[in-house]
Motif scaffolding. Structure first.
Motif, PDB file in Angstrom:
ATOM      1  N   LEU A 201       0.876  -1.257   0.185  1.00 60.72           N
ATOM      2  CA  LEU A 201       0.205  -0.099  -0.089  1.00 60.72           C
ATOM      3  C   LEU A 201       0.839   1.292   0.117  1.00 60.72           C
ATOM      4  CD1 LEU A 201      -2.879   1.393   0.316  1.00 60.72           C
ATOM      5  CD2 LEU A 201      -2.300   1.353   2.750  1.00 60.72           C
ATOM      6  N   SER A 202       1.955   1.229   0.871  1.00 62.45           N
ATOM      7  CA  SER A 202       3.025   2.323   0.923  1.00 62.45           C
ATOM      8  C   SER A 202       3.483   2.824  -0.621  1.00 62.45           C
ATOM      9  CB  SER A 202       4.064   2.272   1.743  1.00 62.45           C
ATOM     10  OG  SER A 202       3.569   1.287   2.905  1.00 62.45           O
ATOM     11  N   VAL A 203       3.879   1.563  -1.045  1.00 65.10           N
ATOM     12  CA  VAL A 203       4.425   1.844  -2.420  1.00 65.10           C
ATOM     13  C   VAL A 203       3.478   2.342  -3.601  1.00 65.10           C
ATOM     14  CG1 VAL A 203       5.647   0.632  -4.444  1.00 65.10           C
ATOM     15  CG2 VAL A 203       6.082  -0.089  -2.020  1.00 65.10           C
ATOM     16  N   ASP A 204       2.369   1.611  -3.521  1.00 62.66           N
ATOM     17  CA  ASP A 204       1.383   2.095  -4.606  1.00 62.66           C
ATOM     18  C   ASP A 204       0.939   3.546  -4.364  1.00 62.66           C
ATOM     19  OD1 ASP A 204       1.696  -0.202  -5.491  1.00 62.66           O
ATOM     20  OD2 ASP A 204      -0.284  -1.048  -5.054  1.00 62.66           O
ATOM     21  N   PHE A 205       0.821   3.821  -2.891  1.00 65.57           N
ATOM     22  CA  PHE A 205       0.148   5.351  -2.808  1.00 65.57           C
ATOM     23  C   PHE A 205       1.492   6.258  -2.895  1.00 65.57           C
ATOM     24  CE2 PHE A 205       0.247   8.611   0.454  1.00 65.57           C
ATOM     25  CZ  PHE A 205      -1.069   9.280   0.051  1.00 65.57           C
ATOM     26  N   GLN A 206       2.523   5.865  -2.447  1.00 65.39           N
ATOM     27  CA  GLN A 206       3.610   7.008  -2.771  1.00 65.39           C
ATOM     28  C   GLN A 206       4.168   7.215  -3.905  1.00 65.39           C
ATOM     29  OE1 GLN A 206       6.406   5.989   0.434  1.00 65.39           O
ATOM     30  NE2 GLN A 206       4.998   6.061   2.071  1.00 65.39           N
ATOM     31  N   TYR A 207       3.506   6.305  -5.049  1.00 70.45           N
ATOM     32  CA  TYR A 207       3.897   6.276  -6.467  1.00 70.45           C
ATOM     33  C   TYR A 207       3.339   7.815  -6.849  1.00 70.45           C
ATOM     34  CZ  TYR A 207       4.650   5.764 -11.169  1.00 70.45           C
ATOM     35  OH  TYR A 207       5.197   5.804 -12.547  1.00 70.45           O
ATOM     36  N   PHE A 208       1.988   7.624  -6.237  1.00 67.09           N
ATOM     37  CA  PHE A 208       1.373   9.066  -6.774  1.00 67.09           C
ATOM     38  C   PHE A 208       1.143  10.340  -5.914  1.00 67.09           C
ATOM     39  CE2 PHE A 208      -1.258   5.315  -8.097  1.00 67.09           C
ATOM     40  CZ  PHE A 208      -1.299   5.651  -9.527  1.00 67.09           C
ATOM     41  N   ALA A 209       1.335  10.027  -4.587  1.00 71.14           N
ATOM     42  CA  ALA A 209       1.295  11.073  -3.633  1.00 71.14           C
ATOM     43  C   ALA A 209       2.109  11.232  -2.351  1.00 71.14           C
ATOM     44  CB  ALA A 209      -0.290  10.983  -3.174  1.00 71.14           C
ATOM     45  N   TYR A 210       2.248  12.032  -1.455  1.00 70.49           N
ATOM     46  CA  TYR A 210       2.785  12.127  -0.204  1.00 70.49           C
ATOM     47  C   TYR A 210       1.657  12.390   1.086  1.00 70.49           C
ATOM     48  CZ  TYR A 210       7.016  14.178  -2.751  1.00 70.49           C
ATOM     49  OH  TYR A 210       8.097  14.280  -3.577  1.00 70.49           O
ATOM     50  N   ALA A 211       1.976  11.688   1.740  1.00 65.61           N
ATOM     51  CA  ALA A 211       1.139  12.147   3.048  1.00 65.61           C
ATOM     52  C   ALA A 211       1.915  12.400   4.386  1.00 65.61           C
ATOM     53  CB  ALA A 211       0.442  10.866   3.424  1.00 65.61           C
ATOM     54  N   GLU A 212       1.248  13.319   4.994  1.00 60.37           N
ATOM     55  CA  GLU A 212       1.837  13.879   6.327  1.00 60.37           C
ATOM     56  C   GLU A 212       0.859  13.692   7.369  1.00 60.37           C
ATOM     57  OE1 GLU A 212       2.557  18.538   7.337  1.00 60.37           O
ATOM     58  OE2 GLU A 212       2.553  17.932   5.239  1.00 60.37           O
ATOM     59  N   LYS A 213       1.250  13.328   8.569  1.00 59.37           N
ATOM     60  CA  LYS A 213       0.289  12.949   9.628  1.00 59.37           C
ATOM     61  C   LYS A 213      -0.289  14.327  10.180  1.00 59.37           C
ATOM     62  CE  LYS A 213      -0.133  10.991  14.250  1.00 59.37           C
ATOM     63  NZ  LYS A 213       0.422  10.082  15.299  1.00 59.37           N
ATOM     64  N   VAL A 214      -1.570  14.674  10.420  1.00 61.71           N
ATOM     65  CA  VAL A 214      -2.007  15.738  11.032  1.00 61.71           C
ATOM     66  C   VAL A 214      -2.202  15.696  12.591  1.00 61.71           C
ATOM     67  CG1 VAL A 214      -3.880  17.350  11.139  1.00 61.71           C
ATOM     68  CG2 VAL A 214      -3.239  16.580   8.875  1.00 61.71           C
ATOM     69  N   MET A 215      -3.131  14.625  12.774  1.00 61.38           N
ATOM     70  CA  MET A 215      -3.279  14.119  14.253  1.00 61.38           C
ATOM     71  C   MET A 215      -3.982  12.865  14.413  1.00 61.38           C
ATOM     72  SD  MET A 215      -6.646  16.747  15.025  1.00 61.38           S
ATOM     73  CE  MET A 215      -7.816  16.908  14.109  1.00 61.38           C
ATOM     74  N   ASP A 216      -3.766  12.406  15.546  1.00 61.13           N
ATOM     75  CA  ASP A 216      -4.550  11.231  16.161  1.00 61.13           C
ATOM     76  C   ASP A 216      -5.827  11.609  16.569  1.00 61.13           C
ATOM     77  OD1 ASP A 216      -2.705   9.189  15.388  1.00 61.13           O
ATOM     78  OD2 ASP A 216      -1.659   9.437  17.072  1.00 61.13           O
ATOM     79  N   VAL A 217      -6.999  10.812  16.553  1.00 60.20           N
ATOM     80  CA  VAL A 217      -8.317  11.240  16.858  1.00 60.20           C
ATOM     81  C   VAL A 217      -8.669  10.053  18.025  1.00 60.20           C
ATOM     82  CG1 VAL A 217     -10.574  11.778  16.447  1.00 60.20           C
ATOM     83  CG2 VAL A 217      -8.890  12.701  14.830  1.00 60.20           C
ATOM     84  N   PRO A 218      -9.003  10.373  19.148  1.00 53.09           N
ATOM     85  CA  PRO A 218      -9.303   9.197  20.169  1.00 53.09           C
ATOM     86  C   PRO A 218     -10.850   8.624  19.648  1.00 53.09           C
ATOM     87  CG  PRO A 218      -9.571  11.316  21.118  1.00 53.09           C
ATOM     88  CD  PRO A 218      -8.935  11.625  19.846  1.00 53.09           C
ATOM     89  N   SER A 219     -10.975   7.430  20.186  1.00 54.09           N
ATOM     90  CA  SER A 219     -12.500   6.746  19.707  1.00 54.09           C
ATOM     91  C   SER A 219     -13.489   7.484  20.393  1.00 54.09           C
ATOM     92  CB  SER A 219     -12.355   5.387  19.935  1.00 54.09           C
ATOM     93  OG  SER A 219     -11.682   5.025  21.244  1.00 54.09           O
ATOM     94  N   TYR A 220     -13.508   8.053  21.654  1.00 54.46           N
ATOM     95  CA  TYR A 220     -14.454   8.689  22.346  1.00 54.46           C
ATOM     96  C   TYR A 220     -14.926  10.073  21.414  1.00 54.46           C
ATOM     97  CZ  TYR A 220     -10.639  11.349  24.648  1.00 54.46           C
ATOM     98  OH  TYR A 220      -9.675  12.177  24.777  1.00 54.46           O
ATOM     99  N   ALA A 221     -14.142  10.387  20.373  1.00 52.66           N
ATOM    100  CA  ALA A 221     -14.698  11.549  19.669  1.00 52.66           C
ATOM    101  C   ALA A 221     -15.987  11.281  18.737  1.00 52.66           C
ATOM    102  CB  ALA A 221     -13.698  12.319  18.905  1.00 52.66           C
ATOM    103  N   PHE A 222     -16.049   9.959  18.859  1.00 56.20           N
ATOM    104  CA  PHE A 222     -17.255   9.392  17.886  1.00 56.20           C
ATOM    105  C   PHE A 222     -18.537   8.628  18.735  1.00 56.20           C
ATOM    106  CE2 PHE A 222     -13.129   8.725  16.026  1.00 56.20           C
ATOM    107  CZ  PHE A 222     -13.126   9.471  14.738  1.00 56.20           C
TER     108      PHE A 222
END
Ligand code: SAM
Length: 286
Positions: free
Chosen positions: A161-182
């Motif tokens: 998945l990393s190889v296929d995705f990074q062929y097209f794009a870059y991703a950068e982490k913004v934040m984690d979201v805890p499960s109690y937010a849902f």
């Protein structure tokens, strides 16, 4: 108020006859502050056209509708579509599309912001990357999926998945979201990432060959390249002696390297060698 209470969520769901469905990833964000942070990360400006996939109860949509000159929301659940149409009835910049985001034609947008239904994360991500002329996407995923998008070669998370995705794009982490937010609380953790298309670096001479080669060898990410190539060639009914042709024809790559440690440049170089060998009739067509 920053947080929707469970009672408010339940009364909305009841009003529109929606019973949260796990298969549709219906874990609704209750936390408006987190929603505002996700929208902030998208830096929406006056020329942006924004797509949200899965509007749900509209907690994210409300911030998006405030900031976006044009907002499209695709939602599959008819009760939620009715609710969103009620909420946004007097906002002309908001367009609600009822349908399956994997099938409906995408509107012309340059940004995508969404808390995705996790069961379709992979398919919808590649659809976005291939069909939208994307400036920026801010997307929430299951944490482990997001970690694979941002993973570096050699790390445990670096996968096909990393190889296929990074062929097209870059991703950068913004934040984690805890499960109690849902509501209801999911059993997994979530992570928001920012995605931009990759415009520099190496691209394969023949992308079809590249993705077939990656699919073929990446079942064995921990094997040495020579071994992974050999197994793949065997699986496709080719002569395993071709391994040496591929390795000798690719500068800077050793058959002893673990597949998982190979970066995009090396994988593209290998794929280009294979493409050349196919053109010269020295490797079976894939
Ligand atoms: N954006 C909302 C939020 O943050 O609370 C909802 C997010 S919820 C994780 C996923 C949403 O996507 C649900 O509203 C669900 O009905 C919708 N959905 C699921 N599968 C979909 C599909 N194939 N196409 C469009 N929407 C889908």
């Amino acid at each position: 108020m920053i947080l929707l209470s469970n009672r408010e969520v339940l009364s909305l769901l009841q009003k529109y006859s929606v019973i949260p469905d796990k298969k549709r990833g219906q874990n609704f964000l209750k936390d408006r502050y987190i929603a505002s942070k996700i929208v902030d990360a998208a830096r929406i400006s006056k020329n942006d056209r924004v797509l949200e996939i899965g509007g749900g109860l509209g907690v994210l949509s409300q911030w998006l509708a405030r900031d976006s000159p044009k907002l499209y929301i695709i939602e599959i659940e008819s009760g939620l579509v009715r609710m969103l149409r009620d909420v946004f009835s007097d906002q002309e910049n908001v367009n609600i599309i009822e349908g399956d985001a994997l099938k409906v034609e995408f509107p012309k947008v340059n940004k995508v912001v969404a808390n995705l239904p996790y069961s379709i994360s992979s398919e919808i991500t590649f659809r976005i990357l291939q069909e939208i002329d994307l400036d920026l996407a801010v997307l929430m995923y299951q944490k482990e999926f997001a970690e694979r998008l941002v993973a570096e070669p050699g790390s445990r998370e670096y996968s096909r998945l990393s190889v296929d995705f990074q062929y097209f794009a870059y991703a950068e982490k913004v934040m984690d979201v805890p499960s109690y937010a849902f509501y209801p609380e999911p059993s997994v953790e979530s992570t928001v990432v920012k995605i931009r298309m990759r415009k520099t670096g190496v691209f394969a001479k023949n992308e079809e060959v590249f993705f077939k080669f990656i699919r073929g060898v990446y079942s064995y990410p921990n094997k040495q390249l020579r071994k992974a190539l050999k197994i793949w060639l065997k699986n496709i009914g080719a002569d395993t002696n071709q391994v040496s042709l591929v390795l000798n024809g690719t500068k800077g790559v050793s058959g002893k390297e673990r597949l998982r440690s190979l970066n995009q440049e090396k994988l593209v170089a290998l794929s280009d060698t294979i493409s050349d060998l196919i053109t010269r009739g020295r490797f079976p067509p894939l």
